[in-house]
Design a protein around this motif. Sequence first.
Motif, PDB file in Angstrom:
ATOM      1  N   ASN A  29       0.821  -1.209   0.000  1.00  0.00           N
ATOM      2  CA  ASN A  29       0.000   0.000   0.000  1.00  0.00           C
ATOM      3  C   ASN A  29       0.859   1.265   0.000  1.00  0.00           C
ATOM      4  O   ASN A  29       0.559   2.242  -0.688  1.00  0.00           O
ATOM      5  CB  ASN A  29      -0.934   0.005   1.212  1.00  0.00           C
ATOM      6  N   GLU A  30       1.924   1.241   0.790  1.00  0.00           N
ATOM      7  CA  GLU A  30       2.822   2.398   0.842  1.00  0.00           C
ATOM      8  C   GLU A  30       3.527   2.613  -0.493  1.00  0.00           C
ATOM      9  O   GLU A  30       3.659   3.749  -0.970  1.00  0.00           O
ATOM     10  CB  GLU A  30       3.867   2.208   1.949  1.00  0.00           C
ATOM     11  N   THR A  31       3.977   1.530  -1.113  1.00  0.00           N
ATOM     12  CA  THR A  31       4.704   1.634  -2.382  1.00  0.00           C
ATOM     13  C   THR A  31       3.836   2.298  -3.454  1.00  0.00           C
ATOM     14  O   THR A  31       4.296   3.196  -4.166  1.00  0.00           O
ATOM     15  CB  THR A  31       5.157   0.233  -2.853  1.00  0.00           C
ATOM     16  N   ILE A  32       2.587   1.862  -3.562  1.00  0.00           N
ATOM     17  CA  ILE A  32       1.680   2.432  -4.575  1.00  0.00           C
ATOM     18  C   ILE A  32       1.408   3.907  -4.274  1.00  0.00           C
ATOM     19  O   ILE A  32       1.424   4.758  -5.170  1.00  0.00           O
ATOM     20  CB  ILE A  32       0.361   1.638  -4.631  1.00  0.00           C
ATOM     21  N   ALA A  33       1.160   4.228  -2.995  1.00  0.00           N
ATOM     22  CA  ALA A  33       0.861   5.617  -2.613  1.00  0.00           C
ATOM     23  C   ALA A  33       2.049   6.534  -2.895  1.00  0.00           C
ATOM     24  O   ALA A  33       1.873   7.678  -3.346  1.00  0.00           O
ATOM     25  CB  ALA A  33       0.473   5.689  -1.141  1.00  0.00           C
ATOM     26  N   GLU A  34       3.259   6.019  -2.646  1.00  0.00           N
ATOM     27  CA  GLU A  34       4.463   6.839  -2.841  1.00  0.00           C
ATOM     28  C   GLU A  34       4.673   7.201  -4.309  1.00  0.00           C
ATOM     29  O   GLU A  34       5.192   8.273  -4.629  1.00  0.00           O
ATOM     30  CB  GLU A  34       5.688   6.093  -2.288  1.00  0.00           C
ATOM     31  N   ILE A  35       4.249   6.314  -5.208  1.00  0.00           N
ATOM     32  CA  ILE A  35       4.374   6.581  -6.646  1.00  0.00           C
ATOM     33  C   ILE A  35       3.575   7.827  -7.021  1.00  0.00           C
ATOM     34  O   ILE A  35       4.067   8.732  -7.706  1.00  0.00           O
ATOM     35  CB  ILE A  35       3.876   5.367  -7.472  1.00  0.00           C
ATOM     36  N   PHE A  36       2.329   7.890  -6.553  1.00  0.00           N
ATOM     37  CA  PHE A  36       1.454   9.014  -6.891  1.00  0.00           C
ATOM     38  C   PHE A  36       1.855  10.278  -6.141  1.00  0.00           C
ATOM     39  O   PHE A  36       1.793  11.383  -6.680  1.00  0.00           O
ATOM     40  CB  PHE A  36      -0.006   8.645  -6.620  1.00  0.00           C
ATOM     41  N   ALA A  37       2.262  10.110  -4.882  1.00  0.00           N
ATOM     42  CA  ALA A  37       2.665  11.279  -4.094  1.00  0.00           C
ATOM     43  C   ALA A  37       3.891  11.949  -4.720  1.00  0.00           C
ATOM     44  O   ALA A  37       3.982  13.183  -4.778  1.00  0.00           O
ATOM     45  CB  ALA A  37       2.963  10.863  -2.656  1.00  0.00           C
ATOM     46  N   ALA A  38       4.834  11.134  -5.215  1.00  0.00           N
ATOM     47  CA  ALA A  38       6.063  11.673  -5.801  1.00  0.00           C
ATOM     48  C   ALA A  38       5.773  12.490  -7.059  1.00  0.00           C
ATOM     49  O   ALA A  38       6.450  13.483  -7.340  1.00  0.00           O
ATOM     50  CB  ALA A  38       7.023  10.532  -6.133  1.00  0.00           C
ATOM     51  N   GLN A  39       4.741  12.090  -7.806  1.00  0.00           N
ATOM     52  CA  GLN A  39       4.415  12.797  -9.043  1.00  0.00           C
ATOM     53  C   GLN A  39       3.355  13.874  -8.849  1.00  0.00           C
ATOM     54  O   GLN A  39       3.065  14.634  -9.779  1.00  0.00           O
ATOM     55  CB  GLN A  39       3.942  11.795 -10.111  1.00  0.00           C
ATOM     56  N   GLY A  40       2.768  13.929  -7.667  1.00  0.00           N
ATOM     57  CA  GLY A  40       1.754  14.949  -7.388  1.00  0.00           C
ATOM     58  C   GLY A  40       0.494  14.785  -8.204  1.00  0.00           C
ATOM     59  O   GLY A  40      -0.201  15.767  -8.510  1.00  0.00           O
ATOM     60  N   LEU A  41       0.166  13.542  -8.554  1.00  0.00           N
ATOM     61  CA  LEU A  41      -1.023  13.277  -9.373  1.00  0.00           C
ATOM     62  C   LEU A  41      -2.248  13.047  -8.494  1.00  0.00           C
ATOM     63  O   LEU A  41      -2.131  12.633  -7.334  1.00  0.00           O
ATOM     64  CB  LEU A  41      -0.775  12.044 -10.244  1.00  0.00           C
ATOM     65  N   PRO A  42      -3.453  13.291  -9.022  1.00  0.00           N
ATOM     66  CA  PRO A  42      -4.680  13.032  -8.250  1.00  0.00           C
ATOM     67  C   PRO A  42      -4.736  11.567  -7.823  1.00  0.00           C
ATOM     68  O   PRO A  42      -4.388  10.674  -8.610  1.00  0.00           O
ATOM     69  CB  PRO A  42      -5.801  13.364  -9.246  1.00  0.00           C
ATOM     70  N   PHE A  43      -5.193  11.337  -6.578  1.00  0.00           N
ATOM     71  CA  PHE A  43      -5.146   9.977  -6.027  1.00  0.00           C
ATOM     72  C   PHE A  43      -6.103   9.890  -4.845  1.00  0.00           C
ATOM     73  O   PHE A  43      -6.573  10.908  -4.325  1.00  0.00           O
ATOM     74  CB  PHE A  43      -3.707   9.676  -5.577  1.00  0.00           C
ATOM     75  N   VAL A  44      -6.384   8.658  -4.434  1.00  0.00           N
ATOM     76  CA  VAL A  44      -7.170   8.425  -3.211  1.00  0.00           C
ATOM     77  C   VAL A  44      -6.231   7.841  -2.156  1.00  0.00           C
ATOM     78  O   VAL A  44      -5.756   6.707  -2.290  1.00  0.00           O
ATOM     79  CB  VAL A  44      -8.351   7.461  -3.458  1.00  0.00           C
TER      80      VAL A  44
END
Length: 729
Positions: free
Chosen positions: A455-470
């Motif tokens: 879960n952390e790995t997937i979240a970190e991908i989106f957080a690093a790129q600043g893309l919309p996410f849940v």
Amino acid sequence: MKLTKDEVLKTISSTKYTPATLTELAKKMKIRDKKDRKVLRAILKELTEGGKIIKDSRGRYLIPGENISTGHIQFSRKGLGAIVYSDESEQIYIGAEDTGFALDGDRVLVEKHGKFRDLPRGKVIKVLKRKREKIVGTFVTRGLFAFVIPDDPRIKYDFYVPPENFNNAKPDEKVVVRITRYPARGRNPEGIIEKVLGTADDPAVDLPSVIFKHELPEPGWFPDEVIEEARKVSREPSSGEKRKRKDFTKDKIFTIDGEDAKDFDDAIGIRKLPNGNFLLGVHIADVSHYVKEGSKLDKEAYERGTSVYLLDTVIPMLPFELSNNICSLREGMDRLTLSLEMEITPKGKLVNYEINEGVIHSVRRLTYNEVNHFLQGNGDSELHRKLDVLKDELLMARELAKILRDWRKKRGSVMDISSREAKILTDNNGRVIDIIPQERGESEVMIEEFMIRANETIAEIFAAQGLPFVYRIHEEPDSDALLQLKNYLEAIGLEVKIPRNVHPKVLQQILEKTKNHPLHLSIERVVVRSMKRAIYSEQNVGHFGLASEAYTHFTSPIRRYPDLVVHRLLKRLMKKNTFSIEEIERYEEVLPKIADHCSKRERIANEAEWDLLDMKKVEYMSYHIGEYFKAVVTGVTKFGLFVEIPEKMISGLVHISTLDDYYEFDERANILIGKHRKRTFRIGDELTVQAVRADKTTMEVDFVIVEEEKKEMKRNKRVKASKRKKRPR
């Protein structure tokens, strides 16, 4: 020209506008046609319910002032007031005396005035929209009158039922009442009995009561068109589809779940690389392949938000054709997955990852109990034969899980709190015969660690790129909660420093230092109460409890809608490496709504699960009235002591009126002090209590404290009775 909301809002917002009724407003806007007046009326109703405008006591429409907010009201279970969650994401405290005629869940208009601790304080000035149309409760008669007492303690009214609306209901039966009149000044709420569920003390009535109370779908029911769509998509993967994906079918991949589980949405594989690192594969059911965005299946899954687990009954988010079949990672079957492979060093650091659409063939469906027995060196020869093919992988998984757990501890995670669950044992008639606390074993912890890392790995991908996410977020505790924790710890003699901006490591250290303290379970309980509830959000504020900078839910798309959304976002990113401007704009609009809705649905599911569990606990105590139990004080109030029987995880109240003295409540120290004997009661005290009342209507259990002399008398009576039985006839 078609009349719009914007036009009406612009007119009412104008500096030249004076508050006007519907008729006056129609004249101002030069609306003469009957159809247009009808449209105006509908727009005004929508704007009023949305809180954009308000309607005063004289029927005039106007824009609310700066101190006016709208939102949904949520009452406390203990009658200590309510919280309004406003449209501006603000929490407003409402005292019990200021809730007006609102019912739990209603959309309300609130006037703010002053502060309550860290929150603005307010008063309900109008109910904009009622949430509840039906109430579940117990039918009672009082003389010639009849009422329904709601099961939900957050509803403070009894509902009057006229004789012509009894529908053959009898006293002490559980019923569903349809509300025909809501509470108002000088007016009690009324209703019609729509359905009789059965007698309140019948164990078979508990499940339907909870389902109706929380407005959940009946187990196994889905709309016909959803079932039809599920049947159409539930086809075994084609060879063409498999060829498009990374082939994991030759790998040793397996599932570990509970004994009764049927929806297997996560599987794992693990091996050591030549460089000494671990390669952990977390393979998640590719539900998004079958449930397309905007389909009937998708819309139904969104409405439900989550599967609901009510003891041995499941109300699934998806039809069984998907949840228990084509999406479920069953042993010996080819299944489509979204597969995350992570390379992790022996020190727990993630150094590489790869995500693929995959196809797996699970070699074993294992249970937590089986793996726990194996890891403890127990189990019979048949179990060892079953697990022999995975012996090395299981030992390797245990090794990696410990590494990940230590890594998490180092950064300050406080989620190592022992989360015990209660297992309810029933007879063939559904009657509770015992309650057994369930502890997590090594295998449960192992799977938990792997899912957290994924879960952390997937979240970190989106957080690093600043893309919309849940994201799955867990905010820091507020200062008032931390003060209560500090006061509690000092009251039991522990001196601790809790800074205003607390780091999770501080709470972790408290738990570590008190691991061998006799009140450790109570300390854990208070630490948990000091923390906020985790929710879904499009804004990443991190996960306080896990000490994680970015976290999400990716691993359970069969049973949680946010996970399904995360899969869709991830697949889109995998194909394009980024989002287009149009996609970003669309996601920024829809993801906040999805996050908010799913947080609410999760809360409803949790409350339904807790309610049924509480019913069964009260039922168990009703069979044990008069018996003695070892209990611990879990809460101290001015009206008595809340106590828990640890071995049964059952809570109840020792009312202050049953104590041996006149007791005064010291709020700061959170203790009761006897005026004459100076006896003190505080959280963590161990007592012997006697069960004196268990009421399923009010969901209350009452105890009295048993003094040593009474216990001795009881023991003597048992000894005498035993001797009489042994005398020869």
